[in-house]
Scaffold this active site. Structure first.
Site, PDB file in Angstrom:
ATOM      1  N   HIS A 164      20.378  61.121  93.369  1.00 55.83           N
ATOM      2  CA  HIS A 164      21.360  60.158  93.861  1.00 55.83           C
ATOM      3  C   HIS A 164      22.755  60.462  93.290  1.00 55.83           C
ATOM      4  O   HIS A 164      23.766  60.348  93.989  1.00 55.83           O
ATOM      5  CB  HIS A 164      20.909  58.745  93.478  1.00 55.83           C
ATOM      6  CG  HIS A 164      21.897  57.674  93.800  1.00 55.83           C
ATOM      7  ND1 HIS A 164      22.755  57.135  92.862  1.00 55.83           N
ATOM      8  CD2 HIS A 164      22.183  57.040  94.973  1.00 55.83           C
ATOM      9  CE1 HIS A 164      23.505  56.223  93.428  1.00 55.83           C
ATOM     10  NE2 HIS A 164      23.194  56.135  94.710  1.00 55.83           N
ATOM     11  N   GLU A 220      26.345  50.059  90.762  1.00 56.63           N
ATOM     12  CA  GLU A 220      25.446  50.071  91.919  1.00 56.63           C
ATOM     13  C   GLU A 220      24.023  49.708  91.494  1.00 56.63           C
ATOM     14  O   GLU A 220      23.339  48.947  92.178  1.00 56.63           O
ATOM     15  CB  GLU A 220      25.475  51.450  92.568  1.00 56.63           C
ATOM     16  CG  GLU A 220      24.659  51.548  93.842  1.00 56.63           C
ATOM     17  CD  GLU A 220      24.752  52.919  94.494  1.00 56.63           C
ATOM     18  OE1 GLU A 220      23.850  53.232  95.302  1.00 56.63           O
ATOM     19  OE2 GLU A 220      25.703  53.669  94.200  1.00 56.63           O
ATOM     20  N   GLU A 267      24.297  63.210  95.220  1.00 56.49           N
ATOM     21  CA  GLU A 267      24.804  62.734  96.514  1.00 56.49           C
ATOM     22  C   GLU A 267      26.221  62.202  96.364  1.00 56.49           C
ATOM     23  O   GLU A 267      27.105  62.481  97.184  1.00 56.49           O
ATOM     24  CB  GLU A 267      23.873  61.646  97.046  1.00 56.49           C
ATOM     25  CG  GLU A 267      24.344  60.968  98.314  1.00 56.49           C
ATOM     26  CD  GLU A 267      24.009  59.502  98.354  1.00 56.49           C
ATOM     27  OE1 GLU A 267      24.909  58.690  98.660  1.00 56.49           O
ATOM     28  OE2 GLU A 267      22.837  59.153  98.078  1.00 56.49           O
ATOM     29  N   HIS A 268      26.464  61.424  95.304  1.00 55.48           N
ATOM     30  CA  HIS A 268      27.810  60.896  95.056  1.00 55.48           C
ATOM     31  C   HIS A 268      28.808  62.016  94.793  1.00 55.48           C
ATOM     32  O   HIS A 268      29.894  62.048  95.371  1.00 55.48           O
ATOM     33  CB  HIS A 268      27.780  59.956  93.839  1.00 55.48           C
ATOM     34  CG  HIS A 268      27.405  58.552  94.155  1.00 55.48           C
ATOM     35  ND1 HIS A 268      28.199  57.472  93.843  1.00 55.48           N
ATOM     36  CD2 HIS A 268      26.313  58.037  94.771  1.00 55.48           C
ATOM     37  CE1 HIS A 268      27.618  56.357  94.244  1.00 55.48           C
ATOM     38  NE2 HIS A 268      26.459  56.674  94.800  1.00 55.48           N
TER      39      HIS A 268
END
Length: 430
Positions: free
Chosen positions: A67, A142, A70-71
């Site tokens: 993840h 998040e 991905e950022h």
């Protein structure tokens, strides 16, 4: 370039595996103005213990790297990729799941330019320790947002019951503790292992010329250097039947209790492609017949006040796991769970499992599937998610039609077992 015809639904797929191993799939849709592209790597949050590219020993990285990657791929040294897509008239996004990470765009103009941008930004990583440390605060926020979401906590509560050792029970974004351990070196290690073209596929759908589009993509890839790909070795903890946590609960700031009953697949997923998708679809049909909104079981629980409109169920199956979950908001969480368990274990005697109901459920599933094929986004997302060897999304209607009541009963006997059941509750804070 291979051309695959699907005359029953009037679709034609063009696909080719390029010299560097990248699989490219093109689906022309001449009557559409929009084009949708999705670039996917077979790498998700559970892939944290593996043998890196050109190494021989297993390495374990902190939870949340997929993840985090991905950022970070959207951030370059001298530009913001989101802004670049916006200037080219495209919207862009990305998402990470347990087993995949995808980057996507949609546009009506500058399609070729946007495809090149998609390929180039994903295949050009730029990480520094400074930029990585800056991102940690953003991702921590998040994570906290999801920790405050009761439905998210309910879902991961049942996953933790099922898979207390397997990384499936860990939040896709990781934890504040794990992401603070992530370094730029970790990101590059995972990137070079899992973002090799041979572990990825590119799907483009819209108003396109397949020959011109394939040539454009192939030329772009030929200009880039990649080391030879290799089969990626992943490692997961062994999960035994006795490891399943039968019941657990937490307290959160909710107005009503929440309950979820889960059923973990204990047997290995069939290896044969046709058997796998037949098993998956049989379970989905079985659950729809037993607990869909028109079933007697649903109406009985609804009339007894055990469930309301929040009731839902889902069957999930992927590389190394499969399970079903049934959840609802309810004033009687334990009673709901007891009733769900009772209905599942006695489903072999359910009056719902008839030839007539199977035929109706198949007809409904095929109709919903065919209706969904009008959506470019649905096709693009589901194509890679439902790919079983040479069997694809476009074979699904034929497979649904071939399924019989006996297939459902076989799948039921294999999947629904008392030792595979678990439950999880969320109670309002005292």
């Amino acid at each position: 370039m291979k051309k695959v015809l699907y005359p029953a639904i009037n679709e034609t797929i063009y696909k080719k595996t390029l010299a560097n191993g990248l699989e490219v799939i093109l689906l022309p849709k001449k009557d559409y103005h929009k084009t949708y592209g999705i670039f996917t790597t077979n790498y998700g949050s559970i892939d944290n213990d593996f043998i890196p590219l050109n190494e021989s020993e297993y390495t374990k990285v902190p939870d949340g790297v997929a993840h985090f990657l991905e950022h970070k791929l959207f951030e370059k040294e001298d530009e913001d990729v989101f802004q670049k897509f916006g200037k080219q008239g495209a919207s862009s996004n990305a998402f990470t799941s347990f087993t995949r990470t995808s980057y996507l765009f949609s546009s009506t103009d500058n399609v070729k330019q946007n495809i090149l941008t998609l390929l180039d930004f994903v295949q050009d990583p730029y990480f520094t320790e400074e930029s990585v440390n800056k991102e940690k605060g953003i991702i921590e926020q998040e994570i906290q947002m999801y920790q405050d979401d009761p439905n998210w906590r309910l879902f991961f509560g049942i996953l933790n019951n099922f898979y207390p050792k397997h990384p499936l029970h860990i939040d896709i974004a990781g934890s504040p503790e794990s992401i603070n351990k992530i370094t730029a070196e970790d990101l590059y290690l995972c990137y070079h292992t899992f973002y090799h073209p041979s572990n990825m596929n590119l799907f483009i759908i819209g108003n396109l010329n397949p020959e011109e589009m394939m040539a454009l993509i192939e030329e772009n890839q030929m200009q880039k250097d990649f080391v030879p790909g290799q089969n990626i070795e992943r490692r997961f903890p062994e999960e035994l039947e006795k490891d399943i946590i039968k019941e657990d609960s937490i307290e959160l700031s909710v107005t009503r209790p929440k309950a979820i009953v889960g059923l973990k697949g204990l047997d290995p997923i069939p290896e044969n492609d046709l058997e796998r998708i037949t098993y998956q679809t049989s379970i989905q049909l079985l659950l729809q017949i037993l607990f869909g909104v028109t079933s007697s079981h649903y109406l009985e629980m609804y009339n007894d006040g055990l469930i309301d409109d929040s009731f839902s169920f889902e069957f999930s199956m992927d590389r190394s796991f499969h399970f079903a979950d049934f959840s609802t908001d309810t004033n009687n969480p334990e009673q709901f769970a007891n009733q769900m368990v009772n209905l599942l274990l006695k489903s072999d005697k359910s009056p719902e499992l008839t030839e007539k109901n199977v035929a109706l459920a198949k007809k409904k599933m095929i109709g919903k599937h065919l209706q969904s094929l009008d959506s470019l986004e649905y096709i693009a997302h589901q194509y890679s998610a439902m790919k079983f060897g040479d069997i694809t999304l476009f074979d699904l209607a034929k497979i649904i039609e071939s399924i019989t009541l006996q297939d459902l009963l076989r799948a039921r006997d294999q999947f629904i077992r008392p030792e595979a059941l678990s439950r999880f509750y969320i109670y309002p804070k005292s």
